[in-house]
Structure formats: C-alpha cells, structure tokens
Design an enzyme around this catalytic site. Sequence first.
Site, PDB file in Angstrom:
ATOM      1  N   HIS A  69       4.084  19.522  -2.929  1.00  0.00           N
ATOM      2  CA  HIS A  69       3.829  19.613  -1.487  1.00  0.00           C
ATOM      3  C   HIS A  69       4.421  20.874  -0.829  1.00  0.00           C
ATOM      4  O   HIS A  69       4.997  20.811   0.256  1.00  0.00           O
ATOM      5  CB  HIS A  69       4.368  18.368  -0.772  1.00  0.00           C
ATOM      6  CG  HIS A  69       3.673  17.090  -1.153  1.00  0.00           C
ATOM      7  ND1 HIS A  69       2.376  17.046  -1.596  1.00  0.00           N
ATOM      8  CD2 HIS A  69       4.108  15.801  -1.143  1.00  0.00           C
ATOM      9  CE1 HIS A  69       2.037  15.782  -1.831  1.00  0.00           C
ATOM     10  NE2 HIS A  69       3.057  15.003  -1.588  1.00  0.00           N
TER      11      HIS A  69
ATOM     12  N   HIS B  29      -0.475  13.813   5.176  1.00  0.00           N
ATOM     13  CA  HIS B  29       0.207  12.831   4.325  1.00  0.00           C
ATOM     14  C   HIS B  29       0.520  11.530   5.091  1.00  0.00           C
ATOM     15  O   HIS B  29       1.551  10.900   4.865  1.00  0.00           O
ATOM     16  CB  HIS B  29       1.485  13.459   3.774  1.00  0.00           C
ATOM     17  CG  HIS B  29       1.950  12.882   2.481  1.00  0.00           C
ATOM     18  ND1 HIS B  29       2.370  11.579   2.365  1.00  0.00           N
ATOM     19  CD2 HIS B  29       2.053  13.417   1.247  1.00  0.00           C
ATOM     20  CE1 HIS B  29       2.726  11.360   1.108  1.00  0.00           C
ATOM     21  NE2 HIS B  29       2.545  12.457   0.405  1.00  0.00           N
TER      22      HIS B  29
ATOM     23  N   ASP C 152      -0.946   6.324  -7.727  1.00  0.00           N
ATOM     24  CA  ASP C 152      -0.524   7.634  -7.219  1.00  0.00           C
ATOM     25  C   ASP C 152      -1.354   8.661  -7.985  1.00  0.00           C
ATOM     26  O   ASP C 152      -0.838   9.453  -8.758  1.00  0.00           O
ATOM     27  CB  ASP C 152       0.981   7.819  -7.460  1.00  0.00           C
ATOM     28  CG  ASP C 152       1.540   9.032  -6.728  1.00  0.00           C
ATOM     29  OD1 ASP C 152       0.752   9.752  -6.095  1.00  0.00           O
ATOM     30  OD2 ASP C 152       2.765   9.257  -6.805  1.00  0.00           O
TER      31      ASP C 152
ATOM     32  N   GLU D 129      -4.795  10.924   0.772  1.00  0.00           N
ATOM     33  CA  GLU D 129      -4.611  12.353   1.021  1.00  0.00           C
ATOM     34  C   GLU D 129      -5.831  13.083   0.488  1.00  0.00           C
ATOM     35  O   GLU D 129      -5.978  13.249  -0.723  1.00  0.00           O
ATOM     36  CB  GLU D 129      -3.354  12.845   0.305  1.00  0.00           C
ATOM     37  CG  GLU D 129      -2.098  12.102   0.676  1.00  0.00           C
ATOM     38  CD  GLU D 129      -1.035  12.208  -0.428  1.00  0.00           C
ATOM     39  OE1 GLU D 129      -0.739  13.322  -0.879  1.00  0.00           O
ATOM     40  OE2 GLU D 129      -0.515  11.166  -0.848  1.00  0.00           O
TER      41      GLU D 129
HETATM   42  C1  BGC Z   1       2.668  11.974  -4.188  1.00  0.00           C
HETATM   43  C2  BGC Z   1       3.800  11.119  -4.690  1.00  0.00           C
HETATM   44  C3  BGC Z   1       5.057  11.565  -4.008  1.00  0.00           C
HETATM   45  C4  BGC Z   1       4.865  11.433  -2.532  1.00  0.00           C
HETATM   46  C5  BGC Z   1       6.061  11.940  -1.799  1.00  0.00           C
HETATM   47  C6  BGC Z   1       2.553  11.770  -2.730  1.00  0.00           C
HETATM   48  O1  BGC Z   1       1.539  12.581  -2.235  1.00  0.00           O
HETATM   49  O2  BGC Z   1       1.461  11.683  -4.828  1.00  0.00           O
HETATM   50  O3  BGC Z   1       3.936  11.218  -6.077  1.00  0.00           O
HETATM   51  O4  BGC Z   1       6.162  10.823  -4.418  1.00  0.00           O
HETATM   52  O5  BGC Z   1       3.754  12.160  -2.125  1.00  0.00           O
HETATM   53  O6  BGC Z   1       6.134  11.332  -0.605  1.00  0.00           O
END
Ligand code: BGC
Length: 352
Positions: A106, A180, A252, A317
């Site tokens: 991210h 997110h 996930d 997302e």
């Molecule tokens: C990811 C997760 C991560 C999370 C963090 C998500 O977009 O896929 O693996 O732990 O974001 O908040």
Amino acid sequence: MIPFGLTSSGEPAQLFVLQDRDGAEIALTDYGATLVRWRAPDRRGQLDDVVLGFNRVEAYAAHTAYFGAIVGRYGNRIAHGRFTLDGRTHELATNNAPAGIPCHLHGGRAGFDRKIWASEFRPHPTQPAVTFRLRSPDGDEGYPGNLDVTVTYTLVGAGELQIDYLARSDRATPVNLTNHVYFNLAGEQTESILGHLVTLQASTYLPVDAGMIPTGEVAPVGNTPFDFRAPCRIGERIEHPNEQLRLAAGYDHNFILDPRTDPLAPAGLVFEPQSGRLLEFRTTEPGVQFYTGNFINGSEVGKSGHAYGRRSGFCLETQHFPDSPNQPSFPSTILRPGQTWTSRTVYRLSTR
Ligand code: BGC
C-alpha cells in the site's frame, strides 16, 4: 469544513460532509483523502454508519489498517519491495512481512493514506463533491517520477458514491490507486461481517504464496470456497481447510472481474439480511481485492467507542492485480509521461 484534529507533524486536518436528498451522508477528510463516515438508511429507514473509522485524525495516524483511505502509489503488495522498469531496478520500502517474507504494501511507510491532500469542496444541491489533490515527488517511498494525483468523491444521488481517479507522471512509474474502505452493512459497531451475503462476477482469482504475493496462476473459482458467482455468506466457507484461506487467514485475494461489455456494469453485490442493506459496486478496474478484515484484532477503538474485532469489516478494493510490476502476464500498471491514468469506482447503497 470541520476541524478534524492535528497530524503527528502538527498539520491541521479537515472534515467535509456531503448529503444527498435520500438522507444519506458521507464525511471525508483530507488526511489520506479518507472516507470517514457513510450514514445510510436500513430497510426501516433507520440511519447507521456503515464504514469503519475514527472521530479524529490522531486515531487515523496511529492505526495501520488503512480504514477508508486512498492507498498508493501502489495499492496492494510488490514482492520484496523491488521492481525493474526500463532496465533500472527500484527499491521500495518493505513495510509488511507475511510469514516473515518482506514486501512492499500500500505505498510504503508513509503512503498516500498518511498525507494531507489539497482539497476543494464543491457543494451542489444534487451532486456534492470533494476533490483531493496530491503531488508525490520523484523518489517518494522509492518510486520514480513526480506523480500528480487527483481523487474526486461525488455523491451522485440514489445512494451512489462515485470515486474518480486521475494521475500523471513525468517519468514512467507503477500506479495502482484504490480506496480501502471497510464496510459493515449492519452498522460499524456490529461485531462481525460473517453473515453478509457476497456475490462477485469473477470466474477466476489469483492464488498467493506464503508471502501473500500472487503465484502468477489464474485459478478458476469453481468448486472452491472462492466461488461467489452465486450469493454466499462470507462465514459459510471461510474456515474450510483450504490452503489459500489458510495462507491469508481468510479471504484476502484478488478476484479477476469477468470481462464486461459495459465496464461499469455491476461487478458485485453484498447483502446484509438483518438491516436489508445492499451494497453494489461497479468499476473500470480489472480486479477487486476481497479482504475480510482477518488482521484487525480489537486494538483499534472505532468512532462509537467500540473495539473493531477480527472480521468486523470487509473491503472490496477495486484495483489492478498485486505485484503487477513483477508479473509480465498481468495487465500493465505502468504510467508513462504524456499519458493520463484514470479509473472510476461506484459504490451504491440501497435496501431490499
Ligand atoms: C490487504 C491485507 C492487509 C490489509 C491491511 C489489505 O488490502 O489485502 O493483506 O493486511 O490491507 O489493512
């Protein structure tokens, strides 16, 4: 515009509130261009806030779950925090390490979710909007090029929130922007999302390795717990002894949205039977990371004073695929000078 507290470096953050004619209300802050609140009616007309988050910017700065934020420059993971572009290798921050294997997540340590964005509030009787702008300088978190990003949130009516993204760079760089937001359609104070019914127009998904990086395989969802082509409760199969669910501690994963003739045709639906709330999403992006909040652990106390436990929110997302800069078979995420990167996602809340 309402004061929303001070960041750790003493910068003031602001809150913007948009309302539509059907009684829905959203609030956004310029810290991370974050969606803070979305109050929407249930089937009896009762308003609840259906997104996880906090009442002050200080709490956002202290947490690590990216609640409601715009993530970038690259949303999701890049293996080993490294990629090669036009013959040059770039090193990014490794701020995440599933199973002890470091990767970039991210956008790095201070990604777009941790910046104060310039903001422009556009009040309008039927389509109020806020536009956020950010310059990510050359070398920011290791990425090449000065990148200018614009994100506009518009409450377009009929329960719809439209998010428009635009980016330009003066050097080639990977870009993968998303929001997110974590939803809990029963209300953000509700314990679990396991009773929500999910439908995703996705016949394939991307299995991951122990470090949560796609293996490169495009796997059919048929006969697996990843088949959401017909509505299925999140909790129905989440504990199945499936290797992929084990690696990610739940869902996930990036689902590849089936090709649509109209790119903005519905890509998925989530229904919460108690409240009757229905969330629909549409996107120009090829994929969606469906994340069931497996790593939220009760340490974050939300806006109504309630601790957010494991699986108390889910994310959809919309994005390009994880680790694309290292995976030549995935659609490209490289933005070059002279090009404009655009993307649109619409979330719609209604009841049934
Ligand atoms: C990811 C997760 C991560 C999370 C963090 C998500 O977009 O896929 O693996 O732990 O974001 O908040």
